[in-house]
Design a protein around this motif. Structure first.
Motif, PDB file in Angstrom:
ATOM      1  N   LEU A  34     113.400  58.567 -93.624  1.00 49.60           N
ATOM      2  CA  LEU A  34     114.598  57.907 -93.072  1.00 49.60           C
ATOM      3  C   LEU A  34     115.778  58.863 -93.046  1.00 49.60           C
ATOM      4  O   LEU A  34     116.548  58.893 -92.088  1.00 49.60           O
ATOM      5  CB  LEU A  34     114.946  56.662 -93.896  1.00 49.60           C
ATOM      6  CG  LEU A  34     114.060  55.445 -93.655  1.00 49.60           C
ATOM      7  CD1 LEU A  34     114.336  54.365 -94.698  1.00 49.60           C
ATOM      8  CD2 LEU A  34     114.287  54.876 -92.255  1.00 49.60           C
ATOM      9  N   HIS A  35     115.916  59.662 -94.105  1.00 51.01           N
ATOM     10  CA  HIS A  35     117.015  60.635 -94.121  1.00 51.01           C
ATOM     11  C   HIS A  35     116.842  61.657 -92.997  1.00 51.01           C
ATOM     12  O   HIS A  35     117.792  62.028 -92.328  1.00 51.01           O
ATOM     13  CB  HIS A  35     117.098  61.334 -95.477  1.00 51.01           C
ATOM     14  CG  HIS A  35     117.589  60.418 -96.570  1.00 51.01           C
ATOM     15  ND1 HIS A  35     118.785  59.754 -96.476  1.00 51.01           N
ATOM     16  CD2 HIS A  35     117.045  60.034 -97.750  1.00 51.01           C
ATOM     17  CE1 HIS A  35     118.960  59.008 -97.560  1.00 51.01           C
ATOM     18  NE2 HIS A  35     117.917  59.152 -98.346  1.00 51.01           N
ATOM     19  N   ARG A  36     115.598  62.088 -92.794  1.00 58.99           N
ATOM     20  CA  ARG A  36     115.361  63.078 -91.707  1.00 58.99           C
ATOM     21  C   ARG A  36     115.648  62.444 -90.354  1.00 58.99           C
ATOM     22  O   ARG A  36     116.246  63.067 -89.477  1.00 58.99           O
ATOM     23  CB  ARG A  36     113.907  63.539 -91.739  1.00 58.99           C
ATOM     24  CG  ARG A  36     113.547  64.360 -92.961  1.00 58.99           C
ATOM     25  CD  ARG A  36     112.089  64.833 -92.852  1.00 58.99           C
ATOM     26  NE  ARG A  36     111.671  65.443 -94.085  1.00 58.99           N
ATOM     27  CZ  ARG A  36     110.796  64.896 -94.943  1.00 58.99           C
ATOM     28  NH1 ARG A  36     110.245  63.722 -94.682  1.00 58.99           N
ATOM     29  NH2 ARG A  36     110.479  65.524 -96.055  1.00 58.99           N
ATOM     30  N   LEU A  37     115.233  61.216 -90.173  1.00 61.32           N
ATOM     31  CA  LEU A  37     115.401  60.565 -88.858  1.00 61.32           C
ATOM     32  C   LEU A  37     116.868  60.324 -88.505  1.00 61.32           C
ATOM     33  O   LEU A  37     117.207  60.184 -87.328  1.00 61.32           O
ATOM     34  CB  LEU A  37     114.673  59.212 -88.847  1.00 61.32           C
ATOM     35  CG  LEU A  37     113.186  59.241 -88.492  1.00 61.32           C
ATOM     36  CD1 LEU A  37     112.567  57.853 -88.683  1.00 61.32           C
ATOM     37  CD2 LEU A  37     112.961  59.716 -87.056  1.00 61.32           C
ATOM     38  N   ALA A  38     117.698  60.263 -89.523  1.00 63.25           N
ATOM     39  CA  ALA A  38     119.109  59.934 -89.273  1.00 63.25           C
ATOM     40  C   ALA A  38     119.790  60.955 -88.367  1.00 63.25           C
ATOM     41  O   ALA A  38     120.778  60.645 -87.713  1.00 63.25           O
ATOM     42  CB  ALA A  38     119.851  59.823 -90.599  1.00 63.25           C
ATOM     43  N   SER A  39     119.248  62.177 -88.282  1.00 66.26           N
ATOM     44  CA  SER A  39     119.913  63.182 -87.435  1.00 66.26           C
ATOM     45  C   SER A  39     119.389  63.155 -85.998  1.00 66.26           C
ATOM     46  O   SER A  39     119.765  64.005 -85.202  1.00 66.26           O
ATOM     47  CB  SER A  39     119.743  64.570 -88.047  1.00 66.26           C
ATOM     48  OG  SER A  39     118.373  64.883 -88.126  1.00 66.26           O
TER      49      SER A  39
END
Ligand code: SF4
Lengths: 462, 90
Positions: free
Chosen positions: A223-228
């Motif tokens: 989820l953290h990676r997808l946020a960008s």
């Protein structure tokens, strides 16, 4: 009667007791008002055809309630989206999952079958003058067969470029996928729905790896990676008896930890697997109160709370895909109107299979069956007296309002009714009343258990 | 010997668009638009998940041709992109 009549020619108007007042609603024109007891009684008498006139101060409200409403969309306009259900298998072993992903045959779809169905769908959209071709990937876990999902995405984008359509993709995933897929998911999928059941300890109890280990840490990292990336992120929490009292805290925690747009709450639908794990459906009033509190908190962070059947969208004939004309494509090329396992609908005496598609041959849809499904969503005796009949519109037509179901509201109805009424108050700007309701179970109960909301029928019952 | 894996050139970035991809070179700005179906092949390269088999299987579906034909098309596209300086070879 002008406009706003239901199928029996009665006024399609509703009144629900809220605290010490009445909420009056026309779900077809979205007119909402709070009135006192004597006003609702006067409106009810007038709606019943009393020769007594309406007091002057209520006449403007009556006109707004009964102005000509848009008609409900016909259910047989054609498919609204294509759902690709493949594979049925999954890389996780959630304790409440009755899809039986462990036993599911790998059954991976030949992407050509989805492409032929997309061709047919695109032609129909063009004929209807529509511009957006929507495809939703659902499983099992669609990223277990990522190569199939990816091929379909690129084929549909290619098809849309040729046919001057706009592609739109949604992916429902458990979030536990190889990080090398992040660029594909983040750049090519428009809306990504990721299941996260709460903080790590709660999530990891519910949603496990095949070895029994937790999955929260890997999903959170993704989820953290997808946020960008540009993909729109929606978190989905399955709420159980164990997590219901923490809904607002969970919403606040997610808002602190993740960058996302929507948080969707779904109440657990109990089954043998969930019972074995000691999990049951949440109390409907605790669920409603939790959702309302979470909504207040999340709004401050710009996050929208969603509960499918309680969304103030409509008027609509169905809040579940059944009846909206959705085509569900299974791994063997079978096309159905419902994503649930066929055994589930067959157990209710329903046949929701619509046809099939072959990679080379083409698409065959049984129009007679499609018409039967459309008729099914029109016949929901339980909903006739409910003010949510054009928003919830029957909820799940297999599990909640199948043919022959009890006319009494079930647990899901109670939550939907309490949430919908509170959201109507919110729409009126009465946050204080919403806060009061969230903290007063008896007030939520009197809304939810009101036996007949029809303005012309139910008003003798306080 | 296994053939080299094609990758986007080091000075290249790209934007994913509805109808394809736009390639941008650091010194020259936008230099090319890759339309579909070839944008599907570019996506595999750009995401670092290109393999010969994967590209063949996917492009065969996108082009609606047998796998051998798809392979020929892939070779042609890669040669064009290499010549234009869009690819580096490892
Ligand atoms: S009776 Fe229940 S299922 Fe029917 S519209 Fe109301 S809340 Fe929904």
């Amino acid at each position: 009667m002008t406009g706003c009549a239901n199928e029996a020619g009665e006024p399609d108007l509703y009144a629900i007791p809220v605290l010490d007042q009445w909420l009056v609603l026309s779900p077809q024109t979205w007119t909402v008002a709070m009135v006192n007891r004597s006003a609702v009684a006067a409106l009810a008498r007038f709606a019943e055809g009393s020769s007594q006139g309406l007091p002057n101060e209520l006449q403007a409200l009556w006109r707004r309630l009964t102005r000509n409403a848009p008609t409900l969309p016909p259910p047989d306009e054609g498919p609204d989206k294509l759902v690709v259900l493949q594979p049925r298998a999954c890389n996780m072993r959630c304790v409440y999952c009755d899809f039986d992903a462990a036993q599911a045959a790998p059954g991976i779809l030949d992407p050509r079958q989805a492409c032929r169905l997309a061709d047919c769908f695109a032609r129909r959209l063009r004929k209807r003058g529509e511009r957006t071709l929507r495809v939703h990937f659902f499983g099992g876990e669609p990223l277990v067969a990522w190569f199939c999902t990816e091929t379909i995405v690129h084929y549909v984008r290619s098809l849309c470029a040729r046919m001057d359509l706009v592609p739109w993709f949604e992916l429902t995933t458990n979030g536990d996928f190889d990080p090398s897929l992040i660029p594909f998911v983040g750049d090519y999928i428009d809306s990504v729905v990721v299941s996260l059941d709460g903080p790590e300890s709660v999530h990891d109890f519910n949603r496990r790896s095949p070895d029994g280990g937790g999955t929260y840490a890997r999903i959170a990292a993704n989820l953290h990676r997808l946020a960008s990336y540009p993909a729109h992120l929606c978190l989905r929490m399955c709420v159980t008896n164990r997590s219901v009292d923490a809904m607002a805290d969970v919403a606040a925690g997610f808002c602190r930890e993740f960058d996302f747009e929507v948080l969707s709450f779904e109440a657990l639908a109990e089954n043998a697997c969930s019972r074995r794990a000691g999990l049951s459906a949440p109390d409907p009033f605790a669920f409603a109160a939790g959702l309302l509190r979470a909504e207040t908190l999340a709004a401050q962070e710009g996050v929208r709370i969603v509960h499918g059947p309680s969304e103030l969208t409509g008027p609509r004939i169905s809040s579940c895909p059944l009846g909206r004309g959705t085509w569900m494509l299974g791994p063997g090329g079978e096309i159905a109107a419902c994503y649930l396992d066929p055994e589930r609908w067959q157990a209710r005496g329903l046949d929701l299979a619509l046809g099939r598609v072959d990679a080379a041959g083409g698409v065959s849809i049984d129009q007679r069956k499609a018409d039967e499904v459309a008729a099914l969503v029109r016949a929901k005796p339980r909903c006739v007296r409910c003010f949510c009949r054009h928003t919830c519109a029957g909820g799940c037509h297999v599990d909640q309002t199948p043919p022959g179901c009890s006319p009494a509201y079930d647990q899901r109805c109670l939550a939907i009714r309490a949430i919908t009424a509170s959201r109507l108050l919110r729409r009126l700007g009465d946050e204080a009343a919403v806060e009061l309701l969230a903290g007063r179970r008896t007030a939520l109960e009197s809304i939810a258990r009101h036996p007949d909301d029809r303005l012309a029928f139910g008003q003798g019952t306080p | 010997m296994t053939p080299p894996i094609p990758r986007p050139a080091a000075d290249l970035s790209w934007i994913v668009e509805t109808r394809g991809a736009t390639l941008i070179q650091r010194r020259h700005g936008a230099v090319a638009s890759i339309p579909y179906p070839y944008a599907g092949l570019w996506a595999l390269l750009a995401d670092g998940r290109y393999t010969r088999d994967r590209a063949r299987d996917m492009m065969s579906v996108l082009l609606q041709t047998p796998p051998q034909e798809a392979e020929k098309e892939i070779r042609r596209a890669l040669a064009t992109w290499r010549k234009a300086g869009f690819l580096q070879v490892e």
